[in-house]
Design a protein around this motif. Structure first.
Motif, PDB file in Angstrom:
ATOM      1  N   UNK A 242       0.831  -1.203   0.000  1.00  0.00           N
ATOM      2  CA  UNK A 242       0.000   0.000   0.000  1.00  0.00           C
ATOM      3  C   UNK A 242       0.868   1.256   0.000  1.00  0.00           C
ATOM      4  N   UNK A 243       1.933   1.264   0.816  1.00  0.00           N
ATOM      5  CA  UNK A 243       2.836   2.419   0.860  1.00  0.00           C
ATOM      6  C   UNK A 243       3.491   2.645  -0.496  1.00  0.00           C
ATOM      7  N   UNK A 244       3.919   1.578  -1.144  1.00  0.00           N
ATOM      8  CA  UNK A 244       4.517   1.702  -2.470  1.00  0.00           C
ATOM      9  C   UNK A 244       3.528   2.297  -3.467  1.00  0.00           C
ATOM     10  N   UNK A 245       2.298   1.812  -3.457  1.00  0.00           N
ATOM     11  CA  UNK A 245       1.299   2.333  -4.391  1.00  0.00           C
ATOM     12  C   UNK A 245       0.975   3.800  -4.113  1.00  0.00           C
ATOM     13  N   UNK A 246       0.907   4.168  -2.829  1.00  0.00           N
ATOM     14  CA  UNK A 246       0.621   5.563  -2.484  1.00  0.00           C
ATOM     15  C   UNK A 246       1.753   6.478  -2.934  1.00  0.00           C
ATOM     16  N   UNK A 247       2.997   6.080  -2.679  1.00  0.00           N
ATOM     17  CA  UNK A 247       4.136   6.900  -3.081  1.00  0.00           C
ATOM     18  C   UNK A 247       4.226   7.022  -4.595  1.00  0.00           C
ATOM     19  N   UNK A 248       3.932   5.945  -5.308  1.00  0.00           N
ATOM     20  CA  UNK A 248       3.931   6.030  -6.764  1.00  0.00           C
ATOM     21  C   UNK A 248       2.815   6.947  -7.258  1.00  0.00           C
TER      22      UNK A 248
END
Length: 282
Positions: A242-248
């Protein structure tokens, strides 16, 4: 004829030799001057030691970035442990790369803690979109919008790359372990709208029976410690994804749309201030 004695009009030699004696100030007169001098020196030294915001220059600006320093220390320790003695010649390259990453993150961290938070504490957030604009609110919004473009454009890319590496190295393995210990129950899939029954293929009735067995078949729960470990692994793995998707997503928004929204925001504030500042009426 009477003679005039010219010496009668000249001062006496003793009187001509008398000079006025300067008065030496006493302790009572010296104390106020000494106190004023000491106060001036103390204020000057304090001003030199702690320059204000208006006196900041690239030479005396020292941003405080605890999170960036912690990330740099962790990366430096990991690089030293991975390189070891055999890769000592590559250590300067790794340190240079980590310093660049620390610098990019420190830009955002310093801007938030040393500029945004103090400004919001002093001015509040009423300058963002007030009902009635003033020159102060317009300038505050303009400066903030322009600064946000330059600060976020590079920092979000670094954070996005860190999120990808974190999910690949930590999140994905933990998800594999978590789903292996605590697998998800299969959901019954709806029948396709168009279906071709090839010769020898299972009939739709057979597929439905297999799916019902797979869904209704209760699996044994692992022991409690193993179940807790699997739940933690699965939870953190999902969190990393989820953190990766949000940062992207944030990086994509900043790279494509932030400049447009900033220009539109600045234009709206100036138009509101110049053209229709009396709307809505109070």
């Amino acid at each position: 004829m009477a003679t005039v004695n010219r010496h009668a009009f000249l001062p006496s030699p003793k009187a001509s030799l008398r000079l006025p004696q300067p008065q030496v100030p006493g302790p009572a007169e010296l104390l106020p001057a000494a106190g004023a001098l000491a106060l001036g020196l103390s204020l000057a030294s304090a001003a030199v030691a702690q320059p204000g915001v208006e006196d900041m220059t690239p030479a005396n600006f020292r941003p405080v970035c605890p999170a960036s320093d912690g990330l740099y220390g962790f990366g430096k320790g990991a690089a030293d442990s991975l390189l070891g003695a055999e890769g000592a010649e590559y250590r300067p390259l790794a340190i240079e790369a980590l310093l660049r990453v620390r610098l990019e993150i420190c830009v955002l961290e310093s801007f938030v803690y040393e500029a945004v938070i103090p400004f919001v504490q002093r001015k509040g957030v009423g300058w963002i979109l007030p009902f009635h604009e003033s020159i102060d609110t317009v300038i505050a919004g303009t400066v903030f919008a322009i600064a946000l473009n330059f600060i976020l454009f590079g920092t979000t890319k670094i954070l996005s790359v860190l999120g990808i590496y974190h999910d690949f190295l930590v999140g994905a393995p933990l998800r594999l372990v978590g789903y292996a210990i605590l697998p998800e129950r299969k959901k019954r899939e709806p029948a396709p709208f168009i279906q071709i029954n090839w010769p020898g293929a299972p009939t739709p009735q057979d597929r439905e029976e297999e799916e019902e067995k797979a869904v209704d078949d209760p699996k044994e729960m692992p022991p409690l410690p193993l179940a807790v470990f699997g739940g933690v692994c699965k939870g953190y793995g999902i969190f990393a994804e989820v953190v990766k998707n949000v940062l992207e997503g944030v990086d994509t928004f900043v790279g494509r749309y932030l400049a447009f929204f900033s220009i539109a925001y600045i234009a709206f504030k100036w138009a509101h201030f110049r053209l229709f500042n009396d709307f809505p009426p109070l």
